[in-house]
Design an enzyme around this catalytic site. Structure first.
Site, PDB file in Angstrom:
ATOM      1  N   ARG A 107       0.906  -1.486  -0.036  1.00 10.61           N
ATOM      2  CA  ARG A 107      -0.031  -0.028   0.123  1.00 10.61           C
ATOM      3  C   ARG A 107       0.854   1.207   0.042  1.00 10.61           C
ATOM      4  O   ARG A 107       2.038   1.372   1.041  1.00 10.61           O
ATOM      5  CB  ARG A 107      -1.196  -0.050   1.151  1.00 10.61           C
ATOM      6  CG  ARG A 107      -2.034  -0.836   1.458  1.00 10.61           C
ATOM      7  CD  ARG A 107      -2.479  -0.821   2.886  1.00 10.61           C
ATOM      8  NE  ARG A 107      -3.486  -2.122   2.902  1.00 10.61           N
ATOM      9  CZ  ARG A 107      -3.223  -2.732   4.689  1.00 10.61           C
ATOM     10  NH1 ARG A 107      -2.988  -1.517   5.737  1.00 10.61           N
ATOM     11  NH2 ARG A 107      -3.648  -3.536   4.805  1.00 10.61           N
ATOM     12  N   ASP A 120      -2.238  -9.561   3.795  1.00 11.02           N
ATOM     13  CA  ASP A 120      -3.553 -10.196   4.162  1.00 11.02           C
ATOM     14  C   ASP A 120      -3.656 -11.322   3.511  1.00 11.02           C
ATOM     15  O   ASP A 120      -3.837 -11.837   2.097  1.00 11.02           O
ATOM     16  CB  ASP A 120      -4.346  -8.787   4.172  1.00 11.02           C
ATOM     17  CG  ASP A 120      -3.894  -7.645   5.607  1.00 11.02           C
ATOM     18  OD1 ASP A 120      -2.911  -7.974   5.919  1.00 11.02           O
ATOM     19  OD2 ASP A 120      -4.673  -7.133   5.454  1.00 11.02           O
ATOM     20  N   TYR A 143      -7.372 -11.312  17.261  1.00  8.31           N
ATOM     21  CA  TYR A 143      -6.408  -9.380  17.213  1.00  8.31           C
ATOM     22  C   TYR A 143      -7.378  -8.426  16.228  1.00  8.31           C
ATOM     23  O   TYR A 143      -8.580  -9.306  15.425  1.00  8.31           O
ATOM     24  CB  TYR A 143      -5.317  -9.412  16.474  1.00  8.31           C
ATOM     25  CG  TYR A 143      -4.247  -9.020  16.616  1.00  8.31           C
ATOM     26  CD1 TYR A 143      -3.544  -8.026  17.653  1.00  8.31           C
ATOM     27  CD2 TYR A 143      -4.438  -7.681  15.598  1.00  8.31           C
ATOM     28  CE1 TYR A 143      -2.862  -6.893  17.595  1.00  8.31           C
ATOM     29  CE2 TYR A 143      -3.895  -6.508  15.887  1.00  8.31           C
ATOM     30  CZ  TYR A 143      -3.122  -6.081  16.917  1.00  8.31           C
ATOM     31  OH  TYR A 143      -2.532  -5.053  16.667  1.00  8.31           O
ATOM     32  N   HIS A 156      -8.416  -8.828  12.979  1.00 10.30           N
ATOM     33  CA  HIS A 156      -8.084  -9.962  12.521  1.00 10.30           C
ATOM     34  C   HIS A 156      -8.632 -11.006  11.804  1.00 10.30           C
ATOM     35  O   HIS A 156      -8.763 -12.093  12.605  1.00 10.30           O
ATOM     36  CB  HIS A 156      -6.676  -9.567  12.651  1.00 10.30           C
ATOM     37  CG  HIS A 156      -5.511  -8.817  12.175  1.00 10.30           C
ATOM     38  ND1 HIS A 156      -5.541  -7.410  12.429  1.00 10.30           N
ATOM     39  CD2 HIS A 156      -4.840  -8.419  10.800  1.00 10.30           C
ATOM     40  CE1 HIS A 156      -4.960  -6.519  11.794  1.00 10.30           C
ATOM     41  NE2 HIS A 156      -4.474  -7.485  11.548  1.00 10.30           N
ATOM     42  N   ASP A 166     -10.653 -11.628   9.975  1.00  7.62           N
ATOM     43  CA  ASP A 166     -11.418 -12.406   8.709  1.00  7.62           C
ATOM     44  C   ASP A 166     -10.483 -12.310   7.686  1.00  7.62           C
ATOM     45  O   ASP A 166     -10.132 -12.601   5.683  1.00  7.62           O
ATOM     46  CB  ASP A 166     -12.742 -11.288   7.986  1.00  7.62           C
ATOM     47  CG  ASP A 166     -11.968  -9.550   7.650  1.00  7.62           C
ATOM     48  OD1 ASP A 166     -10.510  -9.558   8.204  1.00  7.62           O
ATOM     49  OD2 ASP A 166     -12.953  -8.761   7.414  1.00  7.62           O
ATOM     50  N   HIS A 167      -9.196 -12.137   8.149  1.00  6.55           N
ATOM     51  CA  HIS A 167      -7.409 -12.310   6.974  1.00  6.55           C
ATOM     52  C   HIS A 167      -6.862 -12.654   8.339  1.00  6.55           C
ATOM     53  O   HIS A 167      -6.782 -12.756   9.342  1.00  6.55           O
ATOM     54  CB  HIS A 167      -7.561 -10.996   6.326  1.00  6.55           C
ATOM     55  CG  HIS A 167      -6.885 -10.125   7.201  1.00  6.55           C
ATOM     56  ND1 HIS A 167      -7.517  -9.187   7.266  1.00  6.55           N
ATOM     57  CD2 HIS A 167      -5.736  -9.780   6.974  1.00  6.55           C
ATOM     58  CE1 HIS A 167      -7.341  -7.843   8.032  1.00  6.55           C
ATOM     59  NE2 HIS A 167      -6.023  -8.391   8.477  1.00  6.55           N
ATOM     60  N   HIS A 211      -2.693 -11.742   8.593  1.00  6.51           N
ATOM     61  CA  HIS A 211      -1.645 -10.924   8.327  1.00  6.51           C
ATOM     62  C   HIS A 211      -0.628 -11.304   8.344  1.00  6.51           C
ATOM     63  O   HIS A 211       0.115 -11.740   9.489  1.00  6.51           O
ATOM     64  CB  HIS A 211      -1.792  -9.662   9.070  1.00  6.51           C
ATOM     65  CG  HIS A 211      -0.452  -7.980   9.116  1.00  6.51           C
ATOM     66  ND1 HIS A 211      -0.465  -7.342   8.528  1.00  6.51           N
ATOM     67  CD2 HIS A 211       0.929  -8.962   9.765  1.00  6.51           C
ATOM     68  CE1 HIS A 211       0.432  -6.504   7.986  1.00  6.51           C
ATOM     69  NE2 HIS A 211       1.102  -6.908   9.719  1.00  6.51           N
TER      70      HIS A 211
HETATM   71 ZN    ZN Z   1      -2.417  -6.954   7.009  1.00  3.65          ZN
END
Ligand code: ZN
Length: 262
Positions: free
Chosen positions: A173, A196, A224, A227, A229-230, A232
């Site tokens: 990003r 992610d 966490y 987090h 739904d994915h 990291h």
């Molecule tokens: Zn991330």
């Protein structure tokens, strides 16, 4: 392209040929033109050079629990151990020496742009719909290089999970993009160092648990905040440009993963 690569490799090989290396040469792998990168000698502990560095990028995901493979161009015990794990994972003779079999598998896995078979630069670049590698705190070239290492770790993670597809919902990003999605101010995503990840075939906890063995020093997953739904994953320990200390940071409490607990 292939012909040029072959010619370049042949010229480089001839120029780099010291008289004393004849004995080594006999045991070296046969010349093999690859669209991305071609290794011209066997590598084992004690060797150093750019060919070692290239290898380290590709085995970074086989670092072992809570460890990393330094991308320093020196073939030390950790590089050897990672090569051994790579060889084991792909059913090769596991001797920790990078030779013809190991290279053949790497050539099979890498695309002509050096990305691993199941991940692409497109998947990892600017997550807000832009493209390219600029707009972060480090150069576009460095960001792209970091993203390449991220992808090789993801390839190892994917392989460790039974070679089932992983989806990257956010990779690099730019600062603008990171602000737009509310990312942390010094997020590893800004450096091309993070992804992610979601999966249709593995649970997020399976992904997070495996990532501990795939060279990821930053892992955040279920339990966490934000987090669930994915997962990291990132390479914060290798990042000397950020403001964080180069230490492991994991938290996925719903998966039994906590800072210092694993
Ligand atoms: Zn991330």
């Amino acid at each position: 392209m292939r012909v040029n690569t072959l010619k370049r490799a042949a010229v480089a090989f001839a120029l780099a040929l010291p008289g004393a290396a004849i004995a080594t040469l006999v045991a070296a792998p046969a010349a093999h033109a690859d669209g991305c990168y071609t290794w011209n000698r066997n590598l084992t502990q004690g060797r150093s050079g750019d060919d070692v560095r290239q290898l380290q990028i590709r085995v970074a995901g086989w670092a072992g629990n809570r460890d990393i493979v330094e991308n320093d161009g020196r073939y030390g015990p950790k590089t050897a151990a990672a090569v051994k794990r790579f060889q084991q994972a792909y059913g090769l003779r596991a001797d920790g020496i990078a030779g013809p079999q190991t290279y053949a598998k790497l050539y099979q896995l890498q695309d002509n742009d050096c990305t691993p078979a199941h991940f692409s630069y497109n998947e990892l670049d600017n997550g807000c719909g832009g493209s390219g590698w600029s707009g972060g705190p480090v150069s576009a070239a460095q960001t792209k290089q970091n993203a390449l290492r991220t992808m090789w770790k993801l390839e190892a993670l994917r392989k460790s999970l039974g070679d089932k597809p992983l989806n990257v919902s956010s990779g690099f990003r730019s600062r603008a993009c990171n602000n737009q999605v509310g990312g942390a101010s010094d997020s590893q995503h800004l450096y091309g160092n993070a992804a992610d990840v979601t999966s249709r075939t593995s649970s997020l906890c399976q992904v997070a648990r495996s990532a501990r063995n795939n060279g990821f020093s930053g892992i955040y997953g279920p339990g966490y905040p934000d987090h669930d739904d994915h997962v990291h994953v990132d390479s914060r320990r290798e990042n000397n440009s950020d403001r964080s200390s180069n230490t492991t940071s994991w938290s996925a409490p719903d998966c039994g993963i906590g800072a210092g607990s694993d």
